[in-house]
Design an enzyme around this catalytic site. Structure first.
Site, PDB file in Angstrom:
ATOM      1  N   SER A  16       0.824  -1.207   0.000  1.00  0.00           N
ATOM      2  CA  SER A  16       0.000   0.000   0.000  1.00  0.00           C
ATOM      3  C   SER A  16       0.861   1.262   0.000  1.00  0.00           C
ATOM      4  O   SER A  16       0.521   2.259  -0.642  1.00  0.00           O
ATOM      5  CB  SER A  16      -0.970   0.009   1.191  1.00  0.00           C
ATOM      6  N   ASN A  17       1.986   1.240   0.714  1.00  0.00           N
ATOM      7  CA  ASN A  17       2.878   2.396   0.674  1.00  0.00           C
ATOM      8  C   ASN A  17       3.567   2.506  -0.675  1.00  0.00           C
ATOM      9  O   ASN A  17       3.843   3.606  -1.155  1.00  0.00           O
ATOM     10  CB  ASN A  17       3.914   2.309   1.804  1.00  0.00           C
ATOM     11  N   MET A  92       9.739  -7.217   4.421  1.00  0.00           N
ATOM     12  CA  MET A  92       9.894  -7.931   5.683  1.00  0.00           C
ATOM     13  C   MET A  92      11.172  -8.775   5.697  1.00  0.00           C
ATOM     14  O   MET A  92      11.162  -9.975   5.944  1.00  0.00           O
ATOM     15  CB  MET A  92       8.666  -8.809   5.946  1.00  0.00           C
ATOM     16  N   ARG A  93      12.261  -8.124   5.411  1.00  0.00           N
ATOM     17  CA  ARG A  93      13.564  -8.767   5.435  1.00  0.00           C
ATOM     18  C   ARG A  93      14.538  -7.868   6.185  1.00  0.00           C
ATOM     19  O   ARG A  93      14.569  -6.657   5.963  1.00  0.00           O
ATOM     20  CB  ARG A  93      14.095  -8.979   4.009  1.00  0.00           C
ATOM     21  N   ILE A  94      15.336  -8.471   7.066  1.00  0.00           N
ATOM     22  CA  ILE A  94      16.446  -7.740   7.666  1.00  0.00           C
ATOM     23  C   ILE A  94      17.581  -7.744   6.649  1.00  0.00           C
ATOM     24  O   ILE A  94      17.996  -8.805   6.180  1.00  0.00           O
ATOM     25  CB  ILE A  94      16.882  -8.375   8.989  1.00  0.00           C
ATOM     26  N   HIS A 111       8.242   3.467   9.029  1.00  0.00           N
ATOM     27  CA  HIS A 111       8.022   2.618  10.207  1.00  0.00           C
ATOM     28  C   HIS A 111       6.810   3.133  10.979  1.00  0.00           C
ATOM     29  O   HIS A 111       6.667   4.347  11.195  1.00  0.00           O
ATOM     30  CB  HIS A 111       9.255   2.641  11.110  1.00  0.00           C
ATOM     31  N   SER A 138       7.109   7.150  11.087  1.00  0.00           N
ATOM     32  CA  SER A 138       8.379   7.830  10.866  1.00  0.00           C
ATOM     33  C   SER A 138       8.988   7.362   9.556  1.00  0.00           C
ATOM     34  O   SER A 138       8.934   6.180   9.227  1.00  0.00           O
ATOM     35  CB  SER A 138       9.365   7.513  11.998  1.00  0.00           C
ATOM     36  N   ALA A 175      -1.759   8.117   7.442  1.00  0.00           N
ATOM     37  CA  ALA A 175      -0.672   9.066   7.667  1.00  0.00           C
ATOM     38  C   ALA A 175       0.604   8.616   6.946  1.00  0.00           C
ATOM     39  O   ALA A 175       1.338   9.439   6.386  1.00  0.00           O
ATOM     40  CB  ALA A 175      -0.400   9.200   9.172  1.00  0.00           C
TER      41      ALA A 175
END
Length: 321
Positions: A16-17, A92-94, A111, A138, A175
């Site tokens: 969505s972002n 969703m990965r570091i 975030h 943020s 937001a």
């Protein structure tokens, strides 16, 4: 007209972002465009939306690969797409330290908390459990430590009586969609922002030994030595002294060096009207492609020309160790 920044967006789900960035980029005056949407999940729903909107997509599962191996695959695809920036949007990965290093200062993340509060997951419930009056989101630069990079912008979102984590998440997401596009647009155009440019010069000038800032004819200047006897080694110009654009003035060894610089790169250097006869040179800072290491080297060189010998000797000794 500044060049349009090319952005690769990394997703793991519905994106969505990513969609918010994609549609913001359709505005006529948007300073960025989305050139690639990539995912570690070939079934990520956001890929289909990007494809429908005519955006190149790529997916490669991370299963069976080391973190470095998968990140290198993603890096190569992003580079091949011509991207200048990477925007993480629910990826969703570091990431590996190497990948972060390769995109240092050119990778952003959104975030769902008011960092430094609530890094990691379950941010909405943690805000509710803490009795916070506001949650929020943020946008920050990505660094090796999770959710720890410099925060570029935030939006507060009021927590209402009766809110659950899911209800709050839906409101924070609104937001996020507003904040991410606006922050990315501002960030990719920062090198044309005179205030941002000034801070870059100021930081580098004041990092030199015994320097201080003092305005000169209405523009910032930097001196080395005491407040009473210090000498200027740099001036910042934002359409000052009859000049156009934004630049920094530094000292050269004399008119011969000044002339050689002008001949070698007239797009980068020019003769400042007010100081040129004394051998100073102006370095353009608003091209959008400033080499800040080069600017830092010039500031130090100019500083050396007027600094007390005891300071230059101390610096030379320190450089030997």
């Amino acid at each position: 007209m500044p060049e349009i920044a090319k952005v690769a967006v990394l997703i793991s789900g519905r994106g969505s972002n990513m969609a918010a960035l994609l549609y913001a980029a359709k505005a006529e005056n948007c300073p960025f465009e989305v050139v690639l949407v990539a995912s570690n999940d070939p079934q990520a729903p956001g890929l289909k939306l990007a494809e429908a909107e005519g955006i190149d997509t790529f997916a490669h599962p991370n299963k069976g690969l080391s973190r470095n191996e998968h990140d290198q695959i993603m890096h190569e695809v992003i580079v091949a797409a011509g991207a200048d920036y990477v925007a993480l949007a629910g990826y969703m990965r570091i990431l590996s330290n190497e990948f972060v290093r390769q995109w240092q200062d050119h990778m952003l993340n959104i975030h769902p908390s008011l960092l430094p509060k609530y890094k990691g997951l379950d941010t909405y419930q943690r805000a509710l459990d803490a009795g916070d009056s506001h949650a929020g989101c943020s946008v920050h630069l990505v660094t090796p430590e999770l959710d720890d990079g410099p925060v570029l912008a935030q939006t507060e979102v009021a927590i209402l009586p009766g809110d659950t984590a899911d209800i709050l998440a839906d409101r924070v997401l609104i937001a996020e969609h507003q904040l991410y596009a606006a922050t990315l647009a501002k960030y990719v155009t920062r090198e044309a922002d005179p205030d941002w440019i000034l801070e870059q010069v100021r930081t580098r000038a004041l990092a030199l030994e015994e320097t201080h800032e003092r305005p000169s004819f209405g523009t910032p200047g930097w001196r080395v030595g005491s407040e009473k006897t210090g000498k200027y080694f740099a001036y910042f110009s934002r359409r000052h002294f009859g000049e156009t654009g934004t630049s920094v003035f530094v000292k050269t060894s004399g008119l011969d060096e000044q002339s050689a610089l002008l001949d070698a790169d007239p797009d980068l250097y020019f003769t400042p009207k007010f100081y040129g006869k004394s051998g100073w040179i102006a370095i353009r800072l608003d091209t959008g492609h400033t080499d800040w290491d080069h600017v830092g080297d010039w500031l130090e060189k100019s500083w050396r020309m007027v600094a007390p010998k005891r300071l230059t000797k101390m610096m030379d000794i320190a450089a030997e160790f």
